[in-house]
Scaffold this active site. Structure first.
Site, PDB file in Angstrom:
ATOM      1  N   ARG A  25       7.217  -6.263   0.289  1.00 55.01           N
ATOM      2  CA  ARG A  25       6.823  -5.687   1.574  1.00 55.01           C
ATOM      3  C   ARG A  25       7.650  -6.267   2.715  1.00 55.01           C
ATOM      4  NH1 ARG A  25       1.188  -4.408   0.106  1.00 55.01           N
ATOM      5  NH2 ARG A  25       0.049  -3.371   1.737  1.00 55.01           N
TER       6      ARG A  25
ATOM      7  N   ARG B   1      -2.229  -2.724  10.180  1.00 54.46           N
ATOM      8  CA  ARG B   1      -1.478  -2.612   8.918  1.00 54.46           C
ATOM      9  C   ARG B   1      -0.321  -1.622   9.054  1.00 54.46           C
ATOM     10  NH1 ARG B   1      -6.090  -0.881   5.280  1.00 54.46           N
ATOM     11  NH2 ARG B   1      -4.579  -0.681   3.623  1.00 54.46           N
TER      12      ARG B   1
ATOM     13  N   LYS C 124       0.171   5.060  -3.056  1.00 57.12           N
ATOM     14  CA  LYS C 124       0.847   4.253  -4.078  1.00 57.12           C
ATOM     15  C   LYS C 124      -0.094   3.874  -5.226  1.00 57.12           C
ATOM     16  CE  LYS C 124       2.148   0.950  -1.213  1.00 57.12           C
ATOM     17  NZ  LYS C 124       1.530   1.428   0.038  1.00 57.12           N
TER      18      LYS C 124
ATOM     19  N   ARG D   6     -11.355   6.482   2.437  1.00 54.63           N
ATOM     20  CA  ARG D   6     -11.040   5.900   1.123  1.00 54.63           C
ATOM     21  C   ARG D   6     -12.209   5.102   0.517  1.00 54.63           C
ATOM     22  NH1 ARG D   6      -5.458   2.780   0.060  1.00 54.63           N
ATOM     23  NH2 ARG D   6      -6.225   1.123   1.397  1.00 54.63           N
TER      24      ARG D   6
ATOM     25  N   ARG E 247     -13.021  -0.689   1.480  1.00 54.03           N
ATOM     26  CA  ARG E 247     -12.384  -1.977   1.739  1.00 54.03           C
ATOM     27  C   ARG E 247     -12.660  -2.449   3.164  1.00 54.03           C
ATOM     28  NH1 ARG E 247      -6.268  -1.582  -0.396  1.00 54.03           N
ATOM     29  NH2 ARG E 247      -5.999  -2.786   1.505  1.00 54.03           N
TER      30      ARG E 247
END
Ligand code: AMP
Length: 216
Positions: free
Chosen positions: A91, A174, A16, A130, A163
């Site tokens: 969400r 998550r 996203k 990531r 992160r």
């Protein structure tokens, strides 16, 4: 106000943020990412940031009340007058309903919710590698989308970091949260005829083209 309001829906790691960054300027929409707003608040040490951190570190959602207030304030700012690309919000059903309600007070409504569909295996693989720029938040991936120079952002020269919530345990939680709380939104927007589906697998540029075809 006659502005386009798009929502990007999809699992963490579906792409996203990357997609929003790739297309928002081209289509003239403000990219509003709830996770970035929380991280920004935290880096400034505000009460909002410190409160959000308690949940983010565990991979849980920040309570609706806090999140909804933050987003509604943000989307009322003038840079959002040309239109919005919401990334990471809503969400929960509560958030989706609160957004609809707030927009309808201005005679507005969501234009379309765009579901970026990516398999579970791919999501786990992507989150693992990531890296994100501290300066401009551009995301990279060790394998799929490496920066030209390791650890340095192509766009602004900023430092890349991983992160805290991209660890294996937090990623799992998550994904759980996504399945239980966010996935029902796909049905919610489908039922009101506002769901677009985009195949999120493949090269980032290909997926961005698919998304552009729907938004333009
Ligand atoms: P993201 O950058 O979108 O992956 O978000 C990182 C974290 O911020 C999430 O795991 C949540 O803890 C929090 N967060 C971001 N957006 C929301 C939201 N709409 N509702 C609740 N918590 C959120």
């Amino acid at each position: 106000m006659d502005r386009k309001i798009y929502i990007l829906l999809g699992a963490p790691g579906a792409g996203k943020g990357t997609l929003a960054a790739a297309i928002s300027q081209e289509v003239g929409l403000a990219h509003i990412a709830s996770g970035d707003l929380f991280r920004e608040a935290l880096s400034k040490g505000t009460r909002l940031g410190l409160e959000a951190k308690k949940y983010m570190d565990k991979g849980e959602l920040v309570p609706d009340e806090i999140t909804i207030k933050m987003i509604l304030e943000r989307i009322a700012r003038p840079d959002c007058d040309t239109g919005l690309l919401l990334d990471g919000f809503p969400r929960t059903l509560e958030q989706a309903k609160a957004l609809d309600e707030a927009l309808s007070k201005n005679g507005e409504s969501v234009t379309k919710s765009l579901y970026i569909n990516v398999s579970d295996e791919e999501v786990v693989r992507r989150l693992g590698g990531r890296w994100i720029c501290r300066g401009c938040q551009t995301p990279y991936h060790e394998i799929n989308m490496p920066p030209k120079v390791k650890g340095v952002c192509d766009a602004c020269g900023g430092e890349l970091y991983q992160r805290d919530d991209d660890t294996v345990a937090t990623v799992r939680s998550r994904l759980d949260v996504y399945t239980k709380q966010t996935k029902p939104l796909i049905d919610y927007y489908d039922k009101i005829g506002k769901l677009g589906k985009i195949n999120g697998e493949g090269q980032a540029e290909e997926v961005a083209e698919r998304l552009l075809a729907v938004v333009k």
